[in-house]
Design a protein around this motif. Sequence first.
Motif, PDB file in Angstrom:
ATOM      1  N   GLN A  79       0.826  -1.210   0.000  1.00  0.00           N
ATOM      2  CA  GLN A  79       0.000   0.000   0.000  1.00  0.00           C
ATOM      3  C   GLN A  79       0.860   1.260   0.000  1.00  0.00           C
ATOM      4  O   GLN A  79       0.570   2.217  -0.725  1.00  0.00           O
ATOM      5  N   ALA A  80       1.916   1.269   0.813  1.00  0.00           N
ATOM      6  CA  ALA A  80       2.808   2.437   0.838  1.00  0.00           C
ATOM      7  C   ALA A  80       3.483   2.620  -0.521  1.00  0.00           C
ATOM      8  O   ALA A  80       3.580   3.742  -1.028  1.00  0.00           O
ATOM      9  N   HIS A  81       3.931   1.515  -1.104  1.00  0.00           N
ATOM     10  CA  HIS A  81       4.560   1.590  -2.424  1.00  0.00           C
ATOM     11  C   HIS A  81       3.572   2.094  -3.470  1.00  0.00           C
ATOM     12  O   HIS A  81       3.899   2.928  -4.311  1.00  0.00           O
ATOM     13  N   TYR A  82       2.355   1.593  -3.428  1.00  0.00           N
ATOM     14  CA  TYR A  82       1.304   1.971  -4.377  1.00  0.00           C
ATOM     15  C   TYR A  82       1.038   3.479  -4.306  1.00  0.00           C
ATOM     16  O   TYR A  82       0.971   4.156  -5.327  1.00  0.00           O
ATOM     17  N   VAL A  83       0.900   3.995  -3.091  1.00  0.00           N
ATOM     18  CA  VAL A  83       0.652   5.427  -2.914  1.00  0.00           C
ATOM     19  C   VAL A  83       1.852   6.236  -3.398  1.00  0.00           C
ATOM     20  O   VAL A  83       1.690   7.227  -4.123  1.00  0.00           O
ATOM     21  N   ALA A  84       3.069   5.819  -3.028  1.00  0.00           N
ATOM     22  CA  ALA A  84       4.269   6.544  -3.471  1.00  0.00           C
ATOM     23  C   ALA A  84       4.361   6.550  -4.995  1.00  0.00           C
ATOM     24  O   ALA A  84       4.679   7.586  -5.599  1.00  0.00           O
ATOM     25  N   LYS A  85       4.079   5.419  -5.611  1.00  0.00           N
ATOM     26  CA  LYS A  85       4.134   5.325  -7.076  1.00  0.00           C
ATOM     27  C   LYS A  85       3.148   6.301  -7.718  1.00  0.00           C
ATOM     28  O   LYS A  85       3.508   7.048  -8.639  1.00  0.00           O
ATOM     29  N   HIS A  86       1.925   6.326  -7.219  1.00  0.00           N
ATOM     30  CA  HIS A  86       0.914   7.191  -7.825  1.00  0.00           C
ATOM     31  C   HIS A  86       1.148   8.667  -7.516  1.00  0.00           C
ATOM     32  O   HIS A  86       0.856   9.525  -8.367  1.00  0.00           O
ATOM     33  N   LEU A  87       1.699   8.975  -6.360  1.00  0.00           N
ATOM     34  CA  LEU A  87       2.083  10.356  -6.087  1.00  0.00           C
ATOM     35  C   LEU A  87       3.202  10.799  -7.033  1.00  0.00           C
ATOM     36  O   LEU A  87       3.168  11.910  -7.567  1.00  0.00           O
ATOM     37  N   LEU A 103       3.854   9.574  -9.998  1.00  0.00           N
ATOM     38  CA  LEU A 103       3.274   9.698 -11.339  1.00  0.00           C
ATOM     39  C   LEU A 103       2.476  10.990 -11.494  1.00  0.00           C
ATOM     40  O   LEU A 103       2.346  11.522 -12.599  1.00  0.00           O
ATOM     41  N   ALA A 104       1.955  11.516 -10.389  1.00  0.00           N
ATOM     42  CA  ALA A 104       1.195  12.772 -10.403  1.00  0.00           C
ATOM     43  C   ALA A 104       2.104  13.991 -10.248  1.00  0.00           C
ATOM     44  O   ALA A 104       1.625  15.112 -10.123  1.00  0.00           O
ATOM     45  N   GLY A 105       3.425  13.776 -10.241  1.00  0.00           N
ATOM     46  CA  GLY A 105       4.367  14.883 -10.162  1.00  0.00           C
ATOM     47  C   GLY A 105       4.740  15.314  -8.755  1.00  0.00           C
ATOM     48  O   GLY A 105       5.391  16.345  -8.581  1.00  0.00           O
ATOM     49  N   ARG A 106       4.371  14.552  -7.769  1.00  0.00           N
ATOM     50  CA  ARG A 106       4.738  14.845  -6.382  1.00  0.00           C
ATOM     51  C   ARG A 106       6.097  14.221  -6.073  1.00  0.00           C
ATOM     52  O   ARG A 106       6.626  13.455  -6.853  1.00  0.00           O
ATOM     53  N   ALA A 107       6.636  14.505  -4.906  1.00  0.00           N
ATOM     54  CA  ALA A 107       7.939  13.958  -4.504  1.00  0.00           C
ATOM     55  C   ALA A 107       7.793  13.212  -3.179  1.00  0.00           C
ATOM     56  O   ALA A 107       8.214  13.722  -2.136  1.00  0.00           O
ATOM     57  N   ASP A 115      11.062   7.498  -7.175  1.00  0.00           N
ATOM     58  CA  ASP A 115      11.063   7.603  -8.631  1.00  0.00           C
ATOM     59  C   ASP A 115      10.587   6.260  -9.187  1.00  0.00           C
ATOM     60  O   ASP A 115      11.167   5.218  -8.862  1.00  0.00           O
ATOM     61  N   VAL A 116       9.555   6.287 -10.014  1.00  0.00           N
ATOM     62  CA  VAL A 116       8.961   5.059 -10.542  1.00  0.00           C
ATOM     63  C   VAL A 116       9.982   4.243 -11.331  1.00  0.00           C
ATOM     64  O   VAL A 116       9.973   3.008 -11.276  1.00  0.00           O
ATOM     65  N   GLU A 117      10.878   4.902 -12.030  1.00  0.00           N
ATOM     66  CA  GLU A 117      11.879   4.192 -12.831  1.00  0.00           C
ATOM     67  C   GLU A 117      12.957   3.544 -11.952  1.00  0.00           C
ATOM     68  O   GLU A 117      13.390   2.425 -12.207  1.00  0.00           O
TER      69      GLU A 117
END
Length: 156
Positions: free
Chosen positions: A31-39, A41-45, A119-121
């Motif tokens: 869940q933490a990873h999922y939220v971090a990934k989507h943040l 992707l939305a341009g957040r850090a 960073d998603v990459e």
Amino acid sequence: DRVLELYPARDDEEMLASSKDLLGDSLFGAQAHYVAKHLALAGRAPYLYFFSRKPAGKAGEILGAFHASEISYVFGISMLGTMTEDDFRMSETIMDYWVQFAHTGDPNGPGRPQWTPFDVEKNQYMEFGTGATMADVSRMEKYALLEAFFDRLPSD
């Protein structure tokens, strides 16, 4: 089939270990990873971390690193027995990161390893274990399975 491949249960001992892993991954890690990934992707850090340090003594042997065990380090107190000198050094590091983040929105400051935003990459987090270091997300195969399930949940 894929769940049993990643979380095997061929005997009682393996089933217990896999059940703990699945519970921890589904409630916390994925869940933490999922939220971090989507943040991200939305341009957040977002700043993602994984706490793997075990408490000193019998508590660490029995419990390992568990949900909320980092709280002792965030506040510089022992909730489960004695903290070693290494524990107090880790606590100072974590307190410095948390205070700096609360003050500026960025956990980084002088004298500590650089904590890069997720960073998603690159797919890394700050791991607090024997030290504080950026590391690759180690459970990606399991997280991907769970995140595919999250994507299928209703968004209401």
